[in-house]
Design a protein around this motif. Structure first.
Motif, PDB file in Angstrom:
ATOM      1  N   GLU A 220       0.827  -1.207   0.000  1.00 34.68           N
ATOM      2  CA  GLU A 220       0.000   0.000   0.000  1.00 34.68           C
ATOM      3  C   GLU A 220       0.861   1.257   0.000  1.00 34.68           C
ATOM      4  N   ASP A 221       2.129   1.120   0.358  1.00 34.34           N
ATOM      5  CA  ASP A 221       3.075   2.231   0.311  1.00 34.34           C
ATOM      6  C   ASP A 221       3.421   2.501  -1.157  1.00 34.34           C
ATOM      7  N   CYS A 222       3.640   3.756  -1.498  1.00 36.50           N
ATOM      8  CA  CYS A 222       3.944   4.117  -2.893  1.00 36.50           C
ATOM      9  C   CYS A 222       5.245   3.485  -3.388  1.00 36.50           C
ATOM     10  N   ASP A 223       6.130   3.091  -2.474  1.00 38.63           N
ATOM     11  CA  ASP A 223       7.404   2.466  -2.842  1.00 38.63           C
ATOM     12  C   ASP A 223       7.380   0.940  -2.751  1.00 38.63           C
ATOM     13  N   ASN A 224       6.205   0.355  -2.492  1.00 37.54           N
ATOM     14  CA  ASN A 224       6.073  -1.112  -2.402  1.00 37.54           C
ATOM     15  C   ASN A 224       7.196  -1.704  -1.551  1.00 37.54           C
ATOM     16  N   ILE A 225       7.212  -1.301  -0.307  1.00 38.41           N
ATOM     17  CA  ILE A 225       8.300  -1.568   0.632  1.00 38.41           C
ATOM     18  C   ILE A 225       8.421  -3.051   1.002  1.00 38.41           C
ATOM     19  N   LEU A 226       9.661  -3.522   0.993  1.00 42.66           N
ATOM     20  CA  LEU A 226      10.031  -4.825   1.550  1.00 42.66           C
ATOM     21  C   LEU A 226      10.896  -4.538   2.764  1.00 42.66           C
ATOM     22  N   ARG A 227      10.493  -5.066   3.911  1.00 44.06           N
ATOM     23  CA  ARG A 227      11.237  -4.848   5.162  1.00 44.06           C
ATOM     24  C   ARG A 227      11.739  -6.192   5.662  1.00 44.06           C
ATOM     25  N   ILE A 228      13.031  -6.258   5.952  1.00 48.01           N
ATOM     26  CA  ILE A 228      13.645  -7.481   6.459  1.00 48.01           C
ATOM     27  C   ILE A 228      14.387  -7.153   7.744  1.00 48.01           C
TER      28      ILE A 228
END
Length: 70
Positions: A36-44
């Motif tokens: 849903e974030d404009c940057d299509n975030i992947l968090r690890i």
């Protein structure tokens, strides 16, 4: 260690496959996407992992990525 990636992943089905593959590489990691974030975030979040391996996996699925925070 927490890394946040801007990605080109847009579909939930793609994100689920990528997370599953990443869990095989980094089993102890907490991994999630925010599509849903404009940057299509992947968090690890994990003790240690190779950023290039993560980016290679995304590339294997035809997606681009860029480290935002390290």
């Amino acid at each position: 260690m927490i890394e946040i990636f801007k990605t080109s992943v847009k579909r939930k089905s793609d994100s689920h496959k990528i997370v599953q593959d990443l869990k095989n590489i980094i089993p102890e990691a907490r991994i999630n996407f925010d599509l849903e974030d404009c940057d299509n975030i992947l968090r690890i979040e994990a003790n240690h992992f190779d950023i290039k391996s993560v980016q290679s996996l995304l590339q294997k699925y035809g997606h681009e990525s860029e480290v935002l925070i390290g």
